[in-house]
Design a protein around this motif. Structure first.
Motif, PDB file in Angstrom:
ATOM      1  N   TRP A  35     -23.334  17.271  20.088  1.00  0.00           N
ATOM      2  CA  TRP A  35     -23.531  15.993  21.410  1.00  0.00           C
ATOM      3  C   TRP A  35     -25.090  15.776  21.703  1.00  0.00           C
ATOM      4  O   TRP A  35     -25.892  16.316  21.723  1.00  0.00           O
ATOM      5  CB  TRP A  35     -23.057  16.823  22.763  1.00  0.00           C
ATOM      6  CG  TRP A  35     -21.758  17.564  22.688  1.00  0.00           C
ATOM      7  CD1 TRP A  35     -21.643  18.960  22.354  1.00  0.00           C
ATOM      8  CD2 TRP A  35     -20.417  16.854  22.107  1.00  0.00           C
ATOM      9  NE1 TRP A  35     -20.096  19.142  22.196  1.00  0.00           N
ATOM     10  CE2 TRP A  35     -19.568  18.090  21.946  1.00  0.00           C
ATOM     11  CE3 TRP A  35     -19.963  15.618  22.030  1.00  0.00           C
ATOM     12  CZ2 TRP A  35     -18.273  17.671  21.676  1.00  0.00           C
ATOM     13  CZ3 TRP A  35     -18.870  15.258  21.392  1.00  0.00           C
ATOM     14  CH2 TRP A  35     -17.836  16.315  21.626  1.00  0.00           C
ATOM     15  N   SER A  48     -22.018  11.516  23.261  1.00  0.00           N
ATOM     16  CA  SER A  48     -22.522  12.417  24.421  1.00  0.00           C
ATOM     17  C   SER A  48     -21.487  12.920  25.141  1.00  0.00           C
ATOM     18  O   SER A  48     -21.619  14.001  25.995  1.00  0.00           O
ATOM     19  CB  SER A  48     -23.582  11.660  25.183  1.00  0.00           C
ATOM     20  OG  SER A  48     -23.098  10.629  25.711  1.00  0.00           O
ATOM     21  N   ASP A  49     -20.262  12.207  25.443  1.00  0.00           N
ATOM     22  CA  ASP A  49     -19.091  12.861  26.301  1.00  0.00           C
ATOM     23  C   ASP A  49     -17.954  13.315  25.582  1.00  0.00           C
ATOM     24  O   ASP A  49     -17.289  12.564  24.999  1.00  0.00           O
ATOM     25  CB  ASP A  49     -18.834  11.462  27.215  1.00  0.00           C
ATOM     26  CG  ASP A  49     -18.068  12.151  28.620  1.00  0.00           C
ATOM     27  OD1 ASP A  49     -17.395  13.154  28.282  1.00  0.00           O
ATOM     28  OD2 ASP A  49     -17.913  11.400  29.405  1.00  0.00           O
ATOM     29  N   ARG A 103     -15.370  14.726  26.497  1.00  0.00           N
ATOM     30  CA  ARG A 103     -14.039  14.224  26.879  1.00  0.00           C
ATOM     31  C   ARG A 103     -13.192  13.264  26.072  1.00  0.00           C
ATOM     32  O   ARG A 103     -12.057  13.139  26.184  1.00  0.00           O
ATOM     33  CB  ARG A 103     -13.851  13.841  28.333  1.00  0.00           C
ATOM     34  CG  ARG A 103     -14.373  15.300  29.040  1.00  0.00           C
ATOM     35  CD  ARG A 103     -14.807  14.767  30.770  1.00  0.00           C
ATOM     36  NE  ARG A 103     -15.521  13.888  30.788  1.00  0.00           N
ATOM     37  CZ  ARG A 103     -15.716  12.788  31.712  1.00  0.00           C
ATOM     38  NH1 ARG A 103     -14.932  13.008  32.883  1.00  0.00           N
ATOM     39  NH2 ARG A 103     -16.545  11.869  31.821  1.00  0.00           N
ATOM     40  N   SER A 116      -9.146  15.778  26.942  1.00  0.00           N
ATOM     41  CA  SER A 116     -10.293  15.098  28.090  1.00  0.00           C
ATOM     42  C   SER A 116     -10.136  16.143  29.317  1.00  0.00           C
ATOM     43  O   SER A 116     -11.242  16.127  30.079  1.00  0.00           O
ATOM     44  CB  SER A 116      -9.811  13.869  28.467  1.00  0.00           C
ATOM     45  OG  SER A 116      -8.568  13.861  29.266  1.00  0.00           O
ATOM     46  N   GLY A 159     -12.735  19.056  27.666  1.00  0.00           N
ATOM     47  CA  GLY A 159     -13.830  18.596  26.752  1.00  0.00           C
ATOM     48  C   GLY A 159     -14.285  19.738  25.659  1.00  0.00           C
ATOM     49  O   GLY A 159     -15.556  19.561  25.052  1.00  0.00           O
ATOM     50  N   PRO A 213     -16.183   5.649  27.179  1.00  0.00           N
ATOM     51  CA  PRO A 213     -17.239   5.203  26.582  1.00  0.00           C
ATOM     52  C   PRO A 213     -17.283   3.707  26.145  1.00  0.00           C
ATOM     53  O   PRO A 213     -18.328   3.201  26.368  1.00  0.00           O
ATOM     54  CB  PRO A 213     -17.818   6.333  25.546  1.00  0.00           C
ATOM     55  CG  PRO A 213     -17.252   7.686  25.877  1.00  0.00           C
ATOM     56  CD  PRO A 213     -15.785   6.894  26.500  1.00  0.00           C
TER      57      PRO A 213
END
Length: 160
Positions: free
Chosen positions: A36, A49-50, A52, A96, A99, A117
């Motif tokens: 990440w 970076s996310d 989920r 989600s 994560g 995103p």
């Protein structure tokens, strides 16, 4: 030095190196961890970076793994591949809710109207929930929407 002692050392050295060599063998199935904030999306080059909304696709002749910051990017990227309909293509999405758990994308369900995103608007969940849609409904909507305005494929970005 005795020849048998030399052979024994060679065998022991090979046995000691076996786990290291096995670890170097590329994985050819299943999802892999994403670093990440350090790895980038295959289609747009943005940092993933996310957790989920992450997705991964593995397929093609070399079983190469591609990583994405949004399931919509993964859908578009896979659609562009000549091998997209091969039966051994793997498609994974992150749950989600946690994560942390990879789901088979084709078996997952998707909440629409999510802020994702790349603005495709879908988040994966493992089981049907009120308002969620199956994979085929999500895939059709993503393809009809076209590439996100936030995300141009890396080879289409022009710097002037």
């Amino acid at each position: 030095m005795c020849r048998c002692s030399h052979n024994r050392r060679a065998v022991l050295a090979m046995l000691a190196a076996a786990p290291v060599l096995a670890a170097c063998k590329p994985q050819t199935e299943g999802p892999e961890d994403i670093r990440w904030g350090r790895e980038v999306c295959e289609i747009c080059g943005m940092i993933i970076s996310d957790a989920r909304y992450a997705a991964e696709v593995r397929g093609g002749p070399t079983k190469r793994l591609a990583k994405f910051d949004d399931v919509g990017d993964a859908v578009h990227w896979l659609y562009m591949q000549s091998w997209k309909l091969e039966p051994d293509v793997e498609f994974w999405v992150m749950d989600s809710n946690t994560g942390q758990d990879w789901l088979d994308a084709r078996q997952a369900f998707y909440h629409p109207d999510t802020i994702s995103p790349m603005d495709y608007g879908y988040a994966a969940v493992p089981t049907p929930e009120p308002g969620s849609v199956p994979f085929d409904v999500m895939k059709t909507a993503v393809l009809l929407k076209g590439l996100s305005s936030r995300c141009l494929p890396v080879d289409e970005i022009h710097v002037e």
